[in-house]
Write a protein that holds these residues in place. Sequence first.
Motif, PDB file in Angstrom:
ATOM      1  N   VAL A  70       0.827  -0.986  -0.159  1.00  0.00           N
ATOM      2  CA  VAL A  70       0.066   0.024   0.154  1.00  0.00           C
ATOM      3  C   VAL A  70       0.841   1.271  -0.025  1.00  0.00           C
ATOM      4  O   VAL A  70       0.603   2.337  -0.839  1.00  0.00           O
ATOM      5  CB  VAL A  70      -1.029   0.069   1.171  1.00  0.00           C
ATOM      6  CG1 VAL A  70      -1.865   1.136   1.279  1.00  0.00           C
ATOM      7  CG2 VAL A  70      -1.857  -1.206   1.127  1.00  0.00           C
ATOM      8  N   THR A  82     -10.592   8.796  -0.233  1.00  0.00           N
ATOM      9  CA  THR A  82      -9.468   8.102   0.077  1.00  0.00           C
ATOM     10  C   THR A  82      -8.241   8.315   0.925  1.00  0.00           C
ATOM     11  O   THR A  82      -7.861   7.746   1.476  1.00  0.00           O
ATOM     12  CB  THR A  82      -8.616   7.912  -1.504  1.00  0.00           C
ATOM     13  OG1 THR A  82      -8.256   9.204  -1.802  1.00  0.00           O
ATOM     14  CG2 THR A  82      -9.454   7.288  -2.498  1.00  0.00           C
ATOM     15  N   TYR A 121      -9.007   6.581   4.286  1.00  0.00           N
ATOM     16  CA  TYR A 121      -8.941   4.998   4.121  1.00  0.00           C
ATOM     17  C   TYR A 121      -7.592   4.722   4.985  1.00  0.00           C
ATOM     18  O   TYR A 121      -6.574   5.307   4.753  1.00  0.00           O
ATOM     19  CB  TYR A 121      -8.571   4.523   2.875  1.00  0.00           C
ATOM     20  CG  TYR A 121      -9.742   4.415   1.820  1.00  0.00           C
ATOM     21  CD1 TYR A 121     -11.043   4.672   2.222  1.00  0.00           C
ATOM     22  CD2 TYR A 121      -9.613   4.704   0.528  1.00  0.00           C
ATOM     23  CE1 TYR A 121     -12.144   4.455   1.713  1.00  0.00           C
ATOM     24  CE2 TYR A 121     -10.862   4.555  -0.316  1.00  0.00           C
ATOM     25  CZ  TYR A 121     -12.029   4.594   0.170  1.00  0.00           C
ATOM     26  OH  TYR A 121     -13.226   4.666  -0.510  1.00  0.00           O
ATOM     27  N   TRP A 153      -7.046   0.348   2.143  1.00  0.00           N
ATOM     28  CA  TRP A 153      -6.329   0.167   0.776  1.00  0.00           C
ATOM     29  C   TRP A 153      -5.997  -1.196   0.364  1.00  0.00           C
ATOM     30  O   TRP A 153      -6.322  -1.340  -0.664  1.00  0.00           O
ATOM     31  CB  TRP A 153      -5.057   1.236   0.825  1.00  0.00           C
ATOM     32  CG  TRP A 153      -5.436   2.376   0.661  1.00  0.00           C
ATOM     33  CD1 TRP A 153      -5.353   3.381   1.626  1.00  0.00           C
ATOM     34  CD2 TRP A 153      -6.017   3.072  -0.592  1.00  0.00           C
ATOM     35  NE1 TRP A 153      -5.432   4.925   0.800  1.00  0.00           N
ATOM     36  CE2 TRP A 153      -5.895   4.437  -0.627  1.00  0.00           C
ATOM     37  CE3 TRP A 153      -6.331   2.658  -1.897  1.00  0.00           C
ATOM     38  CZ2 TRP A 153      -6.478   5.152  -1.460  1.00  0.00           C
ATOM     39  CZ3 TRP A 153      -6.592   3.439  -2.672  1.00  0.00           C
ATOM     40  CH2 TRP A 153      -6.839   4.656  -2.734  1.00  0.00           C
TER      41      TRP A 153
END
Length: 142
Positions: free
Chosen positions: A9, A39, A42, A47
């Motif tokens: 990630v 996003t 997150y 992710w």
Amino acid sequence: KNWFGSLDVDKALKESELYREEVDKRFDPELVAESRGKTSRYSKEDWAAILQKGSEIHEKIARQMDTGVSLDNPKTQELIKGHHSYIDENFYTCSKEVYRGLGEMYTADERFAATFNKVRDGLAEYISTAISHYCGGADGSS
């Protein structure tokens, strides 16, 4: 194997920063802001799950392409609908007009095309055309 190469990630997020300026110039500012807002909340685990889900969706579409069925086949279109929902739920509000543009970018932008075609030769064209069918009629027109 994960569609995006790995579930690293941190690496994926660093790579996305490389395109920040380009994204700001090319895309609707409201959608960019919405995507960044969504996003940014997150976690690393979120992710990882999102990347894994995307990988699974793309792999299912690739397997469908392998069967040789038509792009307007109900199963193909159901998979494309799932892809559309994935984008809409995880990144930004994705109208069919926006989704059609995304599909066009899958072949017009060689970086996207290379990502798809690395998994299956011809996949970029397949998914792009399937999205066009999904967004319009049998011939992809609205």
